[in-house]
Design a protein around this motif. Structure first.
Motif, mmCIF file in Angstrom:
data_model
loop_
_atom_site.group_PDB
_atom_site.id
_atom_site.type_symbol
_atom_site.label_atom_id
_atom_site.label_comp_id
_atom_site.label_asym_id
_atom_site.label_seq_id
_atom_site.Cartn_x
_atom_site.Cartn_y
_atom_site.Cartn_z
ATOM 1 N N ALA A 67 0.846 -1.203 0.000
ATOM 2 C CA ALA A 67 0.000 0.000 0.000
ATOM 3 C C ALA A 67 0.881 1.254 0.000
ATOM 4 C CB ALA A 67 -0.916 -0.002 1.220
ATOM 5 N N PRO A 68 0.429 2.347 -0.639
ATOM 6 C CA PRO A 68 1.239 3.566 -0.742
ATOM 7 C C PRO A 68 1.734 4.112 0.609
ATOM 8 C CG PRO A 68 -0.681 3.745 -2.154
ATOM 9 C CD PRO A 68 -0.837 2.486 -1.352
ATOM 10 N N TRP A 69 0.948 3.976 1.658
ATOM 11 C CA TRP A 69 1.334 4.565 2.953
ATOM 12 C C TRP A 69 1.922 3.546 3.924
ATOM 13 C CZ3 TRP A 69 2.013 9.536 3.471
ATOM 14 C CH2 TRP A 69 1.390 10.377 2.550
ATOM 15 N N ASP A 70 2.151 2.314 3.468
ATOM 16 C CA ASP A 70 2.774 1.302 4.331
ATOM 17 C C ASP A 70 4.290 1.431 4.289
ATOM 18 O OD1 ASP A 70 0.345 0.269 5.018
ATOM 19 O OD2 ASP A 70 0.515 -1.547 3.794
ATOM 20 N N PRO A 71 4.954 1.332 5.444
ATOM 21 C CA PRO A 71 6.418 1.349 5.436
ATOM 22 C C PRO A 71 6.952 0.013 4.898
ATOM 23 C CG PRO A 71 5.614 1.024 7.664
ATOM 24 C CD PRO A 71 4.409 1.250 6.792
ATOM 25 N N ILE A 72 8.126 0.060 4.292
ATOM 26 C CA ILE A 72 8.789 -1.183 3.886
ATOM 27 C C ILE A 72 10.073 -1.303 4.696
ATOM 28 C CG2 ILE A 72 7.731 -1.278 1.602
ATOM 29 C CD1 ILE A 72 10.315 -0.202 0.399
ATOM 30 N N GLU A 73 10.391 -2.517 5.109
ATOM 31 C CA GLU A 73 11.557 -2.710 5.960
ATOM 32 C C GLU A 73 12.116 -4.115 5.788
ATOM 33 O OE1 GLU A 73 10.260 -2.168 9.994
ATOM 34 O OE2 GLU A 73 8.534 -3.465 9.725
ATOM 35 N N PHE A 74 13.433 -4.226 6.039
ATOM 36 C CA PHE A 74 14.129 -5.505 5.917
ATOM 37 C C PHE A 74 15.450 -5.395 6.665
ATOM 38 C CE2 PHE A 74 17.504 -7.810 3.674
ATOM 39 C CZ PHE A 74 17.036 -9.109 3.754
ATOM 40 N N LYS A 75 15.839 -6.477 7.341
ATOM 41 C CA LYS A 75 17.120 -6.512 8.056
ATOM 42 C C LYS A 75 17.662 -7.937 7.983
ATOM 43 C CE LYS A 75 17.369 -6.741 12.628
ATOM 44 N NZ LYS A 75 18.184 -7.216 13.705
ATOM 45 N N ARG A 76 18.891 -8.070 7.510
ATOM 46 C CA ARG A 76 19.535 -9.384 7.475
ATOM 47 C C ARG A 76 19.980 -9.779 8.868
ATOM 48 N NH1 ARG A 76 19.840 -10.974 2.439
ATOM 49 N NH2 ARG A 76 20.321 -9.461 0.824
ATOM 50 N N ASP A 77 20.084 -11.093 9.087
ATOM 51 C CA ASP A 77 20.645 -11.587 10.341
ATOM 52 C C ASP A 77 22.061 -11.037 10.476
ATOM 53 O OD1 ASP A 77 18.374 -13.032 10.853
ATOM 54 O OD2 ASP A 77 19.176 -14.924 10.069
ATOM 55 N N GLY A 78 22.430 -10.646 11.669
ATOM 56 C CA GLY A 78 23.774 -10.135 11.910
ATOM 57 C C GLY A 78 23.844 -8.619 11.961
ATOM 58 N N VAL A 79 22.830 -7.939 11.448
ATOM 59 C CA VAL A 79 22.808 -6.473 11.526
ATOM 60 C C VAL A 79 22.349 -6.111 12.943
ATOM 61 C CG1 VAL A 79 21.751 -4.344 10.656
ATOM 62 C CG2 VAL A 79 22.341 -6.187 9.066
ATOM 63 N N GLN A 80 23.159 -5.337 13.633
ATOM 64 C CA GLN A 80 22.842 -4.976 15.016
ATOM 65 C C GLN A 80 21.582 -4.124 15.077
ATOM 66 O OE1 GLN A 80 26.442 -3.033 16.219
ATOM 67 N NE2 GLN A 80 27.507 -4.961 16.606
ATOM 68 N N ASN A 81 20.798 -4.339 16.128
ATOM 69 C CA ASN A 81 19.542 -3.603 16.292
ATOM 70 C C ASN A 81 19.766 -2.091 16.365
ATOM 71 O OD1 ASN A 81 17.960 -5.904 16.233
ATOM 72 N ND2 ASN A 81 18.115 -6.219 18.439
ATOM 73 N N GLY A 82 20.831 -1.666 17.040
ATOM 74 C CA GLY A 82 21.127 -0.234 17.148
ATOM 75 C C GLY A 82 21.460 0.378 15.789
ATOM 76 N N VAL A 83 22.191 -0.360 14.977
ATOM 77 C CA VAL A 83 22.537 0.103 13.623
ATOM 78 C C VAL A 83 21.258 0.232 12.796
ATOM 79 C CG1 VAL A 83 23.726 -0.560 11.486
ATOM 80 C CG2 VAL A 83 24.869 -0.848 13.692
ATOM 81 N N TYR A 84 20.399 -0.778 12.897
ATOM 82 C CA TYR A 84 19.137 -0.755 12.140
ATOM 83 C C TYR A 84 18.232 0.390 12.610
ATOM 84 C CZ TYR A 84 14.918 -2.416 9.841
ATOM 85 O OH TYR A 84 13.789 -2.507 9.053
ATOM 86 N N ARG A 85 18.189 0.626 13.917
ATOM 87 C CA ARG A 85 17.371 1.725 14.465
ATOM 88 C C ARG A 85 17.868 3.056 13.916
ATOM 89 N NH1 ARG A 85 19.139 2.965 19.124
ATOM 90 N NH2 ARG A 85 18.980 0.904 20.035
ATOM 91 N N ASN A 86 19.186 3.256 13.890
ATOM 92 C CA ASN A 86 19.746 4.500 13.351
ATOM 93 C C ASN A 86 19.428 4.670 11.869
ATOM 94 O OD1 ASN A 86 20.796 5.294 15.816
ATOM 95 N ND2 ASN A 86 22.828 4.447 15.400
ATOM 96 N N LEU A 87 19.447 3.573 11.124
ATOM 97 C CA LEU A 87 19.075 3.638 9.708
ATOM 98 C C LEU A 87 17.617 4.061 9.585
ATOM 99 C CD1 LEU A 87 19.826 2.949 6.680
ATOM 100 C CD2 LEU A 87 18.734 0.733 7.127
#
Length: 195
Positions: A67-87
């Motif tokens: 949907a146009p207003w839905d966020p899209i997201e993806f994170k591979r295993d091994g990517v730190q949660n803090g790094v992903y949060r900052n992204l």
């Protein structure tokens, strides 16, 4: 003469007048020494298609629409949660941008592959792809849906998330990219010197 063949001959004799089947004459087909121009064109076209699919790994299979207003997201295993949060929060400097407005799906597919490879080669860690939301279109969020489907297929992409409002909101996506081999080697050498 064995018993079976004698029985066979006796059975034939009882049938009376048995004649061998007449074999039809066979025509030997001439093989073409050189393929026709049409066949050569078809072979070249097939080779080109194969080459394009080898160069662009993104599948052209069915893509589930987002949907146009839905966020899209993806994170591979091994990517730190803090790094992903900052992204996700847009805290990293965006070093490269790709705008897919006015691109067809095929043009966008090629552009995304080339963009990601160029980013990794140039040691870009955070990039932004602007694809739009596609609101009010016959097929809303088509390119956004394609991006959501394609990016996980590229090994160089560690994570992605819809952008913050100042960078395009739901019509853009942040990418976190793998370090180039050269950059990895530099980091390894720098860390080894510490010890």
């Amino acid at each position: 003469m064995s018993g079976d063949s004698k029985l066979f001959k006796d059975a034939l004799g009882e049938l009376g007048d048995v004649k061998p089947l007449v074999q039809e004459r066979r025509v030997t087909l001439r093989k073409e020494s050189e393929p026709s121009e049409r066949i050569l064109r078809e072979r070249r076209a097939a080779a080109t298609r194969l080459t394009e699919s080898e160069m662009n790994p993104l599948s052209g299979e069915y893509i589930e629409l987002v949907a146009p207003w839905d966020p899209i997201e993806f994170k591979r295993d091994g990517v730190q949660n803090g790094v992903y949060r900052n992204l996700r929060l847009g805290k990293y400097t965006v070093d490269a941008r790709l705008d897919l407005h006015r691109h067809s799906v095929e043009m966008a597919r090629s552009a995304v592959v080339e963009f990601v490879r160029d980013c990794v080669e140039a040691d870009v860690r955070c990039a932004l792809i602007t694809h739009g939301k596609g609101e009010g279109r016959k097929q809303p969020a088509l390119l956004k849906s394609c991006i959501y489907h394609w990016l996980p297929q590229l090994d160089e992409v560690l994570a992605f998330h819809s952008a913050q409002k100042q960078h395009g909101g739901m019509g853009a996506t942040y990418l976190l990219l793998r370090k180039s081999e050269r950059k990895r080697q530099e980091n390894l050498e720098r860390h080894q010197r510490r010890f």
